[in-house]
Design an enzyme around this catalytic site. Structure first.
Site, PDB file in Angstrom:
ATOM      1  N   PRO A 166     -11.517  10.240 -17.232  1.00 31.19           N
ATOM      2  CA  PRO A 166     -10.482   9.375 -16.648  1.00 31.19           C
ATOM      3  C   PRO A 166      -9.138   9.625 -17.332  1.00 31.19           C
ATOM      4  O   PRO A 166      -8.968   9.339 -18.513  1.00 31.19           O
ATOM      5  CB  PRO A 166     -11.005   7.957 -16.938  1.00 31.19           C
ATOM      6  CG  PRO A 166     -11.915   8.116 -18.112  1.00 31.19           C
ATOM      7  CD  PRO A 166     -12.511   9.486 -18.023  1.00 31.19           C
ATOM      8  N   ASP A 196      -7.828  11.319 -22.412  1.00 31.82           N
ATOM      9  CA  ASP A 196      -9.097  10.868 -21.853  1.00 31.82           C
ATOM     10  C   ASP A 196      -9.294   9.413 -22.268  1.00 31.82           C
ATOM     11  O   ASP A 196      -9.473   9.113 -23.456  1.00 31.82           O
ATOM     12  CB  ASP A 196     -10.222  11.751 -22.402  1.00 31.82           C
ATOM     13  CG  ASP A 196     -11.587  11.429 -21.802  1.00 31.82           C
ATOM     14  OD1 ASP A 196     -11.741  10.334 -21.242  1.00 31.82           O
ATOM     15  OD2 ASP A 196     -12.499  12.270 -21.925  1.00 31.82           O
ATOM     16  N   HIS A 197      -9.291   8.509 -21.273  1.00 33.41           N
ATOM     17  CA  HIS A 197      -9.333   7.086 -21.586  1.00 33.41           C
ATOM     18  C   HIS A 197     -10.699   6.640 -22.122  1.00 33.41           C
ATOM     19  O   HIS A 197     -10.838   5.515 -22.615  1.00 33.41           O
ATOM     20  CB  HIS A 197      -8.978   6.266 -20.345  1.00 33.41           C
ATOM     21  CG  HIS A 197      -8.184   5.032 -20.660  1.00 33.41           C
ATOM     22  ND1 HIS A 197      -8.149   4.467 -21.916  1.00 33.41           N
ATOM     23  CD2 HIS A 197      -7.394   4.241 -19.888  1.00 33.41           C
ATOM     24  CE1 HIS A 197      -7.377   3.392 -21.912  1.00 33.41           C
ATOM     25  NE2 HIS A 197      -6.903   3.233 -20.687  1.00 33.41           N
ATOM     26  N   ARG A 198     -11.729   7.486 -22.030  1.00 32.80           N
ATOM     27  CA  ARG A 198     -13.006   7.160 -22.665  1.00 32.80           C
ATOM     28  C   ARG A 198     -12.879   7.246 -24.183  1.00 32.80           C
ATOM     29  O   ARG A 198     -13.560   6.531 -24.921  1.00 32.80           O
ATOM     30  CB  ARG A 198     -14.099   8.134 -22.207  1.00 32.80           C
ATOM     31  CG  ARG A 198     -14.410   8.107 -20.725  1.00 32.80           C
ATOM     32  CD  ARG A 198     -15.392   9.212 -20.374  1.00 32.80           C
ATOM     33  NE  ARG A 198     -14.875  10.537 -20.718  1.00 32.80           N
ATOM     34  CZ  ARG A 198     -15.553  11.669 -20.598  1.00 32.80           C
ATOM     35  NH1 ARG A 198     -16.801  11.644 -20.153  1.00 32.80           N
ATOM     36  NH2 ARG A 198     -15.011  12.829 -20.924  1.00 32.80           N
TER      37      ARG A 198
END
Length: 466
Positions: A259, A436-438
């Site tokens: 994401p 990467d929003h993770r």
């Protein structure tokens, strides 16, 4: 009395691994009738993002080239055959009857296979892949001839070397050093566990497949051959292969796996541009060292990562863990005649400013010459893409698979800016950080981007913060 036995040996397209099943032959260095020696480069192929030279692993005379330049060939397909001369014992009687092949018992020990580049000895049966239905022009076709009598090969069982130092001859060690191959990571196939030239070349070819994919397609140079479309002439179709194909696959995988979040900031880089001019004029970083704004952007990002190491991370899907990397391998997107590639500087965070400048210059020069080694194309942890060289203000770069962040450096323009209470012309650029929003939440991403901006606004902080 002895007699010379000539047999044909076939050289196959190496198995580059990582799911890649084909490569494009860019150029041949030999032709039928040429004499070749062990280790001589016979062709250059393009796999994923890198052009790789393939050496022949035996001596002989080129009998046939099976594909022309520009052909896309499946991995494991024979691309060249070589007539190999050898010595046999006593001459066989002229009228000797051929020996009929005998089926081996089900539990018999499998025979040893020839070791080609990309292929070690294997046991057990093999299953042939279904061939694609394509029409290929064959270079210098040879008339059909009876198959030569096979030459028996003594079975060799490789043994594991003892100790931490792998067994290899000095020329093989030099070859591994030139190709950037760690001998400890190579599977030996030689007698008593000795690493051979073929093992090194096979490992280097396989490493090309896991090279870092292009950062983002915004600034990709045309893929060879260049197809020029003229207005009013109708549609033009360009085959998707080579760098373009690898780029598309990597970007789709990245976009639909991680994401993405992108943040932007405008920065007054007037002091940084003055600092760059001073370093150029003084030569204090060393002779023949190129200094550019990209150098200070790289140093600023590395300093920000040092303050926030959590952004130098990787998502381990199998283990469901976040892996914070021990060192920063800084990728730099470089435009080449075949497209955009992203080689990286190993342990960039541990280098001085002069060491970083030297490594950056060498990386870019090597990439533009198309000589980037597979080792330099893998293991990246964070990337910079300099879209400003094309006059672009900013963009939303797509992450390289396996990385947590990528920084886009936009064009530096003279703009009206409030400075010391007055509106004056200043040198301004726009930075864009995708992450990467993770792995990276909004706070961490914002802190890293703010630190990079602050360092470029006041470059003296590179000394105090570093």
């Amino acid at each position: 009395m002895t007699t010379e036995v000539r047999s044909l040996r076939e050289f196959k397209m190496p198995d580059v691994g990582e799911g890649l099943t084909e490569a494009e032959i860019l150029s041949w260095s030999v032709k039928p009738g040429d004499t070749v020696t062990d280790g001589q480069v016979v062709c250059e192929v393009e796999t994923a993002k890198a052009a790789v030279e393939l050496p022949i692993p035996f001596n002989g005379v080129v009998e046939r080239l099976f594909f022309p330049e520009g052909a896309t060939v499946d991995v494991g397909t024979v691309i060249i055959s070589v007539a190999v001369a050898g010595e046999a014992g006593a001459a066989a009687p002229a009228a000797a009857a051929p020996v009929a092949p005998v089926a081996a018992p089900a539990e018999a020990e499998p025979a040893r296979r020839e070791v080609l580049v990309g292929y070690g000895p294997r046991t057990g049966g093999t299953q042939r892949r279904a061939r694609r239905t394509t029409t290929t022009t064959v270079v210098a076709p040879a008339p059909a001839a009876p198959a030569p009598a096979p030459v028996a090969a003594a079975p060799v069982v490789p043994a594991q070397p003892t100790g931490d130092r792998p067994l290899a001859k000095p020329p093989v060690r030099k070859l591994a050093k030139d190709l950037g191959v760690d001998l400890r990571a190579v599977t030996p196939t030689g007698p008593d566990g000795v690493v051979t030239r073929e093992d090194v070349h096979a490992h280097a070819a396989a490493a090309a497949a896991v090279a870092a994919p292009p950062a983002e397609p915004a600034a990709v140079a045309p893929v060879e051959p260049v197809v020029v479309a003229t207005a009013g002439t109708g549609d033009v179709r360009v085959p998707i292969k080579g760098v373009r194909k690898a780029t598309a696959q990597a970007m789709v995988a990245s976009a639909f796996t991680a994401p993405h979040v992108t943040e932007f900031v405008q920065v007054d880089v007037t002091r940084t541009m003055k600092f760059v001019r001073r370093l150029k004029e003084s030569g204090e970083l060393g002779r023949d060292i190129r200094v550019s704004p990209l150098l200070l952007v790289a140093k600023a990002l590395l300093t920000a990562i040092k303050r926030h190491p959590e952004i130098n991370a990787q998502w381990d899907e199998a283990a469901q863990e976040i892996v914070i990397r021990g060192q920063v391998n800084l990728g730099i997107a470089a435009a080449t005649p075949r497209g955009l590639i992203v080689p990286n500087i190993k342990d960039a965070g541990g280098r001085t400013l002069s060491g970083l400048a030297a490594a950056l210059g060498e990386l870019i020069d090597t990439a533009r010459l198309g000589k980037t080694s597979p080792n330099d194309m893998q293991g990246g942890t964070v990337t910079i893409t300099n879209v400003g060289v094309f006059g672009v203000d900013t963009g939303t770069p797509i992450l390289n698979p396996g990385e947590a962040a990528i920084l886009a450096f936009g064009a530096v323009r003279e703009l009206p800016w409030v400075h010391k209470g007055k509106v004056v012309p200043r040198q301004v650029t726009t930075l864009a950080l995708s992450f990467d929003h993770r792995l990276v939440d909004g706070e961490l991403g914002s802190r890293v981007l703010a630190d990079v901006a602050a360092l470029l606004e006041y470059p003296k902080r590179l000394i105090t913060w570093g």
